[in-house]
Design an enzyme around this catalytic site. Structure first.
Site, PDB file in Angstrom:
ATOM      1  N   LYS A  45     -20.551  40.914  65.368  1.00  0.00           N
ATOM      2  CA  LYS A  45     -20.579  39.542  64.875  1.00  0.00           C
ATOM      3  C   LYS A  45     -20.783  38.522  65.753  1.00  0.00           C
ATOM      4  O   LYS A  45     -21.552  37.693  65.854  1.00  0.00           O
ATOM      5  CB  LYS A  45     -19.631  39.209  63.752  1.00  0.00           C
ATOM      6  CG  LYS A  45     -19.913  38.206  62.987  1.00  0.00           C
ATOM      7  CD  LYS A  45     -18.922  37.938  61.811  1.00  0.00           C
ATOM      8  CE  LYS A  45     -19.351  36.716  61.282  1.00  0.00           C
ATOM      9  NZ  LYS A  45     -18.273  36.601  60.070  1.00  0.00           N
TER      10      LYS A  45
ATOM     11  N   ARG B 136     -10.882  44.837  56.158  1.00  0.00           N
ATOM     12  CA  ARG B 136     -10.591  44.173  57.525  1.00  0.00           C
ATOM     13  C   ARG B 136      -9.377  43.095  57.184  1.00  0.00           C
ATOM     14  O   ARG B 136      -8.558  43.088  58.153  1.00  0.00           O
ATOM     15  CB  ARG B 136     -11.781  43.356  57.944  1.00  0.00           C
ATOM     16  CG  ARG B 136     -11.562  42.901  59.388  1.00  0.00           C
ATOM     17  CD  ARG B 136     -12.989  42.338  59.834  1.00  0.00           C
ATOM     18  NE  ARG B 136     -12.919  41.413  60.881  1.00  0.00           N
ATOM     19  CZ  ARG B 136     -12.736  41.811  62.351  1.00  0.00           C
ATOM     20  NH1 ARG B 136     -12.313  42.934  62.747  1.00  0.00           N
ATOM     21  NH2 ARG B 136     -12.799  40.735  63.403  1.00  0.00           N
TER      22      ARG B 136
ATOM     23  N   TYR C  37      -7.588  35.794  58.172  1.00  0.00           N
ATOM     24  CA  TYR C  37      -7.579  37.289  57.817  1.00  0.00           C
ATOM     25  C   TYR C  37      -6.404  37.719  57.162  1.00  0.00           C
ATOM     26  O   TYR C  37      -6.234  38.633  56.420  1.00  0.00           O
ATOM     27  CB  TYR C  37      -8.073  38.063  59.023  1.00  0.00           C
ATOM     28  CG  TYR C  37      -9.712  38.104  58.921  1.00  0.00           C
ATOM     29  CD1 TYR C  37     -10.523  39.203  58.413  1.00  0.00           C
ATOM     30  CD2 TYR C  37     -10.353  36.981  59.302  1.00  0.00           C
ATOM     31  CE1 TYR C  37     -11.762  39.095  58.270  1.00  0.00           C
ATOM     32  CE2 TYR C  37     -11.691  37.111  59.388  1.00  0.00           C
ATOM     33  CZ  TYR C  37     -12.453  38.015  58.672  1.00  0.00           C
ATOM     34  OH  TYR C  37     -14.041  37.908  58.793  1.00  0.00           O
TER      35      TYR C  37
ATOM     36  N   HIS D 118     -15.237  44.158  52.856  1.00  0.00           N
ATOM     37  CA  HIS D 118     -14.870  43.355  53.875  1.00  0.00           C
ATOM     38  C   HIS D 118     -13.448  43.115  53.860  1.00  0.00           C
ATOM     39  O   HIS D 118     -12.633  42.716  54.743  1.00  0.00           O
ATOM     40  CB  HIS D 118     -15.593  41.892  54.243  1.00  0.00           C
ATOM     41  CG  HIS D 118     -15.349  41.468  55.302  1.00  0.00           C
ATOM     42  ND1 HIS D 118     -15.771  41.858  56.387  1.00  0.00           N
ATOM     43  CD2 HIS D 118     -14.634  40.399  55.741  1.00  0.00           C
ATOM     44  CE1 HIS D 118     -15.390  40.942  57.491  1.00  0.00           C
ATOM     45  NE2 HIS D 118     -14.640  39.977  56.992  1.00  0.00           N
TER      46      HIS D 118
ATOM     47  N   ARG E 286     -15.606  45.910  61.022  1.00  0.00           N
ATOM     48  CA  ARG E 286     -16.485  45.674  59.774  1.00  0.00           C
ATOM     49  C   ARG E 286     -17.306  46.616  59.510  1.00  0.00           C
ATOM     50  O   ARG E 286     -17.672  47.728  60.125  1.00  0.00           O
ATOM     51  CB  ARG E 286     -17.657  44.380  60.454  1.00  0.00           C
ATOM     52  CG  ARG E 286     -16.879  42.980  60.660  1.00  0.00           C
ATOM     53  CD  ARG E 286     -17.826  42.146  61.224  1.00  0.00           C
ATOM     54  NE  ARG E 286     -17.099  41.080  61.455  1.00  0.00           N
ATOM     55  CZ  ARG E 286     -16.226  40.721  62.409  1.00  0.00           C
ATOM     56  NH1 ARG E 286     -16.389  41.596  63.472  1.00  0.00           N
ATOM     57  NH2 ARG E 286     -15.776  39.338  62.859  1.00  0.00           N
TER      58      ARG E 286
ATOM     59  N   TRP F 105     -11.279  38.288  67.209  1.00  0.00           N
ATOM     60  CA  TRP F 105     -11.603  36.754  66.981  1.00  0.00           C
ATOM     61  C   TRP F 105     -11.492  36.022  67.888  1.00  0.00           C
ATOM     62  O   TRP F 105     -10.788  36.088  69.094  1.00  0.00           O
ATOM     63  CB  TRP F 105     -10.512  36.476  65.734  1.00  0.00           C
ATOM     64  CG  TRP F 105     -10.619  37.232  64.569  1.00  0.00           C
ATOM     65  CD1 TRP F 105     -11.783  37.250  63.852  1.00  0.00           C
ATOM     66  CD2 TRP F 105      -9.827  38.122  63.772  1.00  0.00           C
ATOM     67  NE1 TRP F 105     -11.542  38.032  62.532  1.00  0.00           N
ATOM     68  CE2 TRP F 105     -10.483  38.677  62.838  1.00  0.00           C
ATOM     69  CE3 TRP F 105      -8.710  38.736  64.369  1.00  0.00           C
ATOM     70  CZ2 TRP F 105      -9.850  39.710  61.780  1.00  0.00           C
ATOM     71  CZ3 TRP F 105      -8.043  39.756  63.457  1.00  0.00           C
ATOM     72  CH2 TRP F 105      -8.788  40.358  62.457  1.00  0.00           C
TER      73      TRP F 105
END
Length: 187
Positions: free
Chosen positions: A60, A121, A153, A118, A33, A144
């Site tokens: 995150k 990513r 994603y 973003h 990120r 994740w």
């Protein structure tokens, strides 16, 4: 949320100022990120072991992230060595906190629309899945919690699926008068 092609990524990188180009290349190589890239410190990097790590507090999910560094990531880091004793990607001695203005201007010059930082990513995840990285491995690489997030994603186009669709084409299918057409398509 979109992903760009390798050619589009190259165009974007060519339009970016040097520091942002390095950060973009590193983001595409690691999937990290923006904050984790802009605030990366040299004490979080081990080039000999080809690893980096993100501490739990800026991650995150609140868990530390182990980042294996591929060749592109190592090249970018070696290019950054000596620019600052603490920060990997410094701008005037500090981390870049708001790269959006220069990034957005480069997107316009590169002819890329509806893309944000973003989405680098998302691009990284899509490239991994399209290159055959198994979903559970992509999940771990991206940090994740679920495979559903990996699929959110990783944006896959129909061209990626064509190879798999072709796997059942052939002698097992019922032959019709279109055998001549099938031979022409295969040629």
């Amino acid at each position: 949320m979109i992903a760009v092609s390798g050619e589009e990524a190259d165009r974007l990188i060519a339009e970016l100022p040097r520091c942002l180009a390095a950060m973009t290349r590193f983001s595409l190589a690691t999937g990290l990120r923006r904050y984790n890239v802009t605030h990366l410190e040299w004490d979080q990097v081990n080039l000999d072991r080809r690893t980096a790590w993100i501490h739990a507090d800026p991650a995150k999910a609140g868990k530390p992230i182990h980042v294996p560094l591929n060749t592109e990531a190592v090249v970018v880091l070696r290019e950054q060595q000596g620019l600052h004793p603490r920060w990997v990607f410094p701008y005037r001695g500090k981390p870049i906190t708001k790269p959006n203005e220069a990034f957005n201007a480069a997107l316009i010059r590169a002819g890329i629309e509806n893309f944000r930082w973003h989405d680098l990513r998302h691009t990284w995840a899509s490239w991994h899945v399209q290159a055959g990285t198994p979903l559970p491995v992509s999940k771990e690489l991206g940090g994740w919690a679920s495979l559903e997030m990996v699929m959110r994603y990783a944006h896959l186009g129909a061209t990626h699926l064509a190879e798999h669709a072709e796997r059942i084409s052939g002698p097992r299918l019922v032959r019709t008068n279109s055998d001549t057409a099938r031979r022409k398509i295969a040629a």
